[in-house]
Design a protein around this motif. Structure first.
Motif, PDB file in Angstrom:
ATOM      1  N   GLY A 157      14.254  27.727  70.003  1.00 22.22           N
ATOM      2  CA  GLY A 157      14.014  28.039  71.403  1.00 22.22           C
ATOM      3  C   GLY A 157      12.586  27.814  71.858  1.00 22.22           C
ATOM      4  O   GLY A 157      12.307  27.779  73.057  1.00 22.22           O
ATOM      5  N   GLN A 158      11.660  27.663  70.896  1.00 21.54           N
ATOM      6  CA  GLN A 158      10.259  27.484  71.258  1.00 21.54           C
ATOM      7  C   GLN A 158      10.036  26.117  71.906  1.00 21.54           C
ATOM      8  O   GLN A 158      10.758  25.154  71.598  1.00 21.54           O
ATOM      9  N   PRO A 159       9.027  26.012  72.794  1.00 18.67           N
ATOM     10  CA  PRO A 159       8.658  24.685  73.297  1.00 18.67           C
ATOM     11  C   PRO A 159       8.375  23.742  72.125  1.00 18.67           C
ATOM     12  O   PRO A 159       7.654  24.104  71.194  1.00 18.67           O
ATOM     13  N   THR A 160       8.961  22.560  72.181  1.00 15.61           N
ATOM     14  CA  THR A 160       8.891  21.631  71.065  1.00 15.61           C
ATOM     15  C   THR A 160       8.422  20.262  71.543  1.00 15.61           C
ATOM     16  O   THR A 160       8.907  19.760  72.558  1.00 15.61           O
ATOM     17  N   LEU A 161       7.490  19.687  70.806  1.00 19.44           N
ATOM     18  CA  LEU A 161       7.004  18.336  71.082  1.00 19.44           C
ATOM     19  C   LEU A 161       7.529  17.389  70.024  1.00 19.44           C
ATOM     20  O   LEU A 161       7.352  17.621  68.824  1.00 19.44           O
ATOM     21  N   LEU A 162       8.185  16.323  70.458  1.00 16.40           N
ATOM     22  CA  LEU A 162       8.623  15.260  69.564  1.00 16.40           C
ATOM     23  C   LEU A 162       7.730  14.051  69.803  1.00 16.40           C
ATOM     24  O   LEU A 162       7.629  13.558  70.931  1.00 16.40           O
ATOM     25  N   VAL A 163       7.078  13.579  68.748  1.00 13.37           N
ATOM     26  CA  VAL A 163       6.242  12.373  68.830  1.00 13.37           C
ATOM     27  C   VAL A 163       6.959  11.293  68.029  1.00 13.37           C
ATOM     28  O   VAL A 163       7.001  11.346  66.797  1.00 13.37           O
ATOM     29  N   ALA A 164       7.560  10.338  68.727  1.00 10.66           N
ATOM     30  CA  ALA A 164       8.439   9.359  68.097  1.00 10.66           C
ATOM     31  C   ALA A 164       7.899   7.948  68.256  1.00 10.66           C
ATOM     32  O   ALA A 164       7.168   7.639  69.201  1.00 10.66           O
ATOM     33  N   ALA A 165       8.292   7.086  67.330  1.00 12.27           N
ATOM     34  CA  ALA A 165       7.861   5.690  67.327  1.00 12.27           C
ATOM     35  C   ALA A 165       8.972   4.800  67.857  1.00 12.27           C
ATOM     36  O   ALA A 165      10.136   4.955  67.476  1.00 12.27           O
ATOM     37  N   GLN A 166       8.615   3.865  68.693  1.00  6.66           N
ATOM     38  CA  GLN A 166       9.628   2.986  69.275  1.00  6.66           C
ATOM     39  C   GLN A 166      10.156   1.965  68.272  1.00  6.66           C
ATOM     40  O   GLN A 166      11.203   1.357  68.528  1.00  6.66           O
TER      41      GLN A 166
END
Length: 299
Positions: free
Chosen positions: A234-243
């Motif tokens: 439920g916490q704010p989540t950041l996804l850093v993904a590669a194209q």
């Protein structure tokens, strides 16, 4: 001769200390980067076959943030947990206990396999105000763009675990195979960074305790992905993904972002599964922006 580290000038400006702590009957080695009085602390969990050095390029770009970076059990300078199978349940329990002992209430970050460990731990009750997943494993590895190579990897780790001990260990630590893995993942055209990436893998990719731990961790890495835990975070989540990620395609990362109650997806172009080595600056910038608005609740 070691390749030059292009991130050394920044990293040299950040204080770092090595520590040890007892967790689950074993001893976990960890490193603390940054000022002791920082407003934000991040516990950073590295990926499969890696260790804390792998996340240093990102740390180098996180000036003013305190980063606690352990070696996972059975990798780097952290020994295996005695008497335990090193499956996902073990790693999630270890992370929960480690964070409680060393940095309670810290932001939790995971890269690659570390994203699965972090997701499992947070979904299981690890207390944290925010979650950051870099190159998250957002789909079954066997179904990724290079699923055939993943199946070859399954056979490779199976053979390493089943062959006579000396032969199996030699296979798993074989420098040519490690280099082939490194070449297949690197996307950068910068020759200096490519040399650095390959040198990092040559130096640190075989610092696992033994073939049994490695096989256990590999099975955990291909038997789970972040999707099974996302709805319970439920916490704010950041996804850093590669194209250009060959393990989880960007389309799967976009679907993954919709499975969290509160997630933001940042896509980085022209990079694959090595964001932490090839594009640490934009990753760190995204992390800094993600944490800045709510600094008061990310201590």
């Amino acid at each position: 001769m070691a390749a030059a580290n292009p991130y050394s000038p920044l990293l040299d400006e950040i204080p770092v200390e090595r520590h040890e702590v007892a967790v689950l009957g074993g001893t976990t080695a960890y490193w603390v980067y940054g000022p002791a009085d920082a407003d934000v602390t991040i516990v950073a969990v590295h990926g499969f076959r890696g260790e804390h050095h792998g996340l240093e390029p990102v740390v180098a770009h996180l000036a003013g943030i305190r980063v606690v970076s352990p070696d996972l059990p059975g990798f780097g300078e952290t020994g295996p947990v005695p008497g335990r199978t090193h499956d996902l349940d073990l790693y999630a329990q270890w992370l929960t206990d480690f964070a409680a002992a060393v940095a309670p209430g810290a932001v939790i970050l995971g890269h690659s396999f570390g994203s699965i460990v972090v997701a499992a731990a947070v979904a299981g009750g690890l207390e944290t105000p925010r979650v950051i997943l870099v190159n998250p494993i957002g789909a079954p590895a066997l179904e990724g763009p290079r699923g055939v190579l993943t199946r070859l990897a399954v056979f490779y780790y199976w053979a390493g675990a089943r062959l006579p001990h000396r032969v199996g260990e030699a296979l798993l630590r074989n420098g040519l195979i490690v280099r082939a893995m490194s070449v297949s993942m690197a996307k950068t055209r910068d020759p200096g960074i490519r040399r650095f990436v390959h040198d990092q893998h040559d130096t640190y990719f075989s610092r696992f305790a033994d073939r049994d731990v490695l096989h256990d961790a590999f099975l955990a890495s291909v038997s789970h992905d972040v999707r099974e835990f996302a709805p319970r975070i439920g916490q704010p989540t950041l996804l850093v993904a590669a194209q250009r990620d060959d393990i989880t395609p960007i389309e799967a990362e976009r679907r993954l972002a919709t499975m969290f109650p509160d997630a933001e997806l940042i896509e980085i172009p022209d990079v694959g599964h090595l964001i932490h080595y090839e594009t640490p600056a934009p990753a760190a910038a995204a992390i800094t922006r993600f944490l800045a608005p709510s600094g008061a609740d990310t201590r």
